[in-house]
Motif scaffolding. Structure first.
Motif, short mmCIF file in Angstrom:
data_model
loop_
_atom_site.label_atom_id
_atom_site.label_comp_id
_atom_site.label_asym_id
_atom_site.label_seq_id
_atom_site.Cartn_x
_atom_site.Cartn_y
_atom_site.Cartn_z
N ASN A 33 48.09 70.47 48.50
CA ASN A 33 48.18 70.50 47.04
C ASN A 33 47.94 71.92 46.56
O ASN A 33 47.73 72.84 47.34
CB ASN A 33 47.16 69.53 46.44
N THR A 34 47.94 72.07 45.24
CA THR A 34 47.70 73.39 44.67
C THR A 34 46.27 73.83 44.97
O THR A 34 45.36 73.01 45.12
CB THR A 34 47.91 73.37 43.16
N ARG A 35 46.06 75.12 45.02
CA ARG A 35 44.73 75.65 45.32
C ARG A 35 43.70 75.19 44.29
O ARG A 35 42.57 74.83 44.64
CB ARG A 35 44.80 77.18 45.36
N ASP A 36 44.08 75.17 43.03
CA ASP A 36 43.14 74.79 41.97
C ASP A 36 42.64 73.36 42.13
O ASP A 36 41.53 73.03 41.69
CB ASP A 36 43.79 74.95 40.60
N SER A 37 43.44 72.50 42.75
CA SER A 37 43.06 71.09 42.86
C SER A 37 41.89 70.88 43.81
O SER A 37 41.29 69.82 43.85
CB SER A 37 44.25 70.25 43.31
N PHE A 38 41.56 71.91 44.60
CA PHE A 38 40.49 71.78 45.58
C PHE A 38 39.20 72.51 45.17
O PHE A 38 38.33 72.73 45.98
CB PHE A 38 40.94 72.35 46.94
#
Length: 432
Positions: free
Chosen positions: A69-74
């Motif tokens: 997923n996108t980096r921000d989602s983690f």
């Protein structure tokens, strides 16, 4: 805690050292994550087996890809985080044509150099193993051939060939190999004598030759155009006089294919010229183990494409064959599908990812980089009937490599991955 302990005598010194090491080992700062601790990978680019993505991260839990997923989602994730920076994450490569067991090539070396799954063809048969911190190894077992047929004249029969002369022998041999763990059945349809073919001595070279070739590679920036000259050297083998190795007759090949298909196995054939190609097409062979060495008539190539035959490339080992470029170009133009295989253990091939093979795939078959990467990852996994192998989709085995930089700018870096995971276990990590 330790400052008041006397450490004057030899005995006291050893005791102090023991206490200090025990203290450090139990310290929260020094404690290591358990082997299967979640790992979160950030990088500038991620090839997921289908396409290249940016602003994408990969979470690994219990040996599998848990999420991509996108980096921000983690942001709130508690996994061990490895930020790779300007790097590219890819699925580990799948090598569909290797001879590790026959040539005693170290599996650990192959894994460290980016191949996480191999299919070992023409060698001892065994059940699949690995993929959990070690190279995943699949086998075909010995090559089924005619009595006296290739590769028996050059390499004998022990662990490399089984001769059959009747349909019953053929079917019994197929069942025996499958019971032994074979994931594919390999046969030989090779009369010999093709100009530029290395069959007579390719596997007889010293293992040191292969290792020296690999260790001679460097991390220097080398363009595709420059790479093409690496193998511009005199032909490896002198032209051979026409041999008369016997071929399996069509009825026996059909029996092999039928028995293999009944047991949910594909059949791959060593084919190098027109006669073998014709038998393979008539018998319904699923895969050609090489791009043929001699020029194959377009009518036959078209029939094979219509039968959904796949060709494993091995263009690097066969680059001196007279028909290799024409066959690859025609096959591609007809819409035929290539799968990556470089014949690891051949003396001129690196013990890992072979970038020269990728370059030949781009040049001879006119494949773009994405298609080349798919041929070595997701398409190969699909061909092996191994769900999600060669991808970074959720649930896929966490067989992952990463390289510093962008392979689109310098393919050579793929031969030297700076991160290698097998089943979620870190094998190489030059980022920390």
């Amino acid at each position: 805690m330790l400052k008041n302990i006397p450490c004057k005598s030899v005995t006291q010194t050893l005791f102090c050292l023991y206490l200090i090491l025990s203290f450090v080992a139990s310290s929260p700062v020094a404690a290591k994550e358990p082997p299967d601790a979640p790992i979160l990978l950030h990088a500038a680019r991620v090839f997921d087996g289908s396409k290249m993505r940016t602003n994408t991260s990969v979470l690994v839990i219990n040996g599998k890809v848990a999420e991509i997923n996108t980096r921000d989602s983690f942001k709130s994730n508690s996994a061990r985080t490895i930020d790779l920076g300007d790097a590219t994450i890819l699925p580990g490569f799948i090598e569909l044509h290797a001879h590790l067991a026959f040539q005693n090539i170290p599996a650990a070396t192959v894994l460290k150099h980016g191949i996480t799954t191999i299919r070992d063809v023409g060698g001892p048969v065994h059940m699949p193993y690995g993929g959990d911190g070690s190279l995943r190894v699949l086998t075909s077992g010995p090559i089924i051939t005619a009595p006296g047929g290739y590769p028996i004249p050059m390499m004998g029969e022990k662990n490399i060939a089984r001769a059959v002369s009747t349909e019953k022998e053929a079917r019994d041999t197929v069942r025996d190999l499958i019971n032994g763990g074979a994931v594919v059945i390999k046969i030989a349809l090779e009369p010999g004598g093709e100009q530029g073919a290395p069959w007579s001595s390719s596997h007889g070279h010293s293992q040191g030759a292969a290792h020296n070739h690999h260790s001679g590679h460097s991390h220097h920036d080398i363009s595709d155009a420059q790479q093409t000259h690496i193998h511009d050297k005199p032909a490896r083998h002198a032209s051979q006089s026409k041999k008369t190795w016997p071929l399996l007759p069509e009825n026996i090949v059909k029996a092999i294919v039928d028995e293999a298909h009944k047991n949910n196995r594909k059949v791959t054939a060593h084919i190098a010229e027109e006669q073998g190609a014709q038998i393979a097409i008539n018998a319904g062979i699923d895969e050609w183990a090489h791009v043929p060495c001699d020029i194959i008539p377009e009518t036959l190539l078209k029939k094979a494409v219509e039968q959904n035959v796949k060709i494993v490339t091995t263009l690097d080992t066969l680059s001196k064959c007279s028909g290799i470029a024409a066959n690859a170009s025609t096959w591609a133009a007809l819409g035929g599908e290539f799968l990556y295989g470089a014949e690891v253990a051949h003396p001129d091939i690196p013990w890992g990812i072979d970038v020269q093979e990728l370059i030949y795939m781009r040049q001879m078959a006119k494949m773009d980089l994405t298609d080349v990467l798919r041929a070595a990852t997701s398409k190969a996994g699909e061909h092996l009937n191994f769900p999600l192998l060669g991808t970074l989709q959720q649930g896929a085995p966490a067989d992952i490599i990463a390289v510093k930089g962008n392979p689109a700018h310098n393919l050579k870096i793929l031969e030297y991955p700076d991160l290698v995971l097998s089943g979620g276990k870190i094998i190489v990590n030059n980022f920390d």
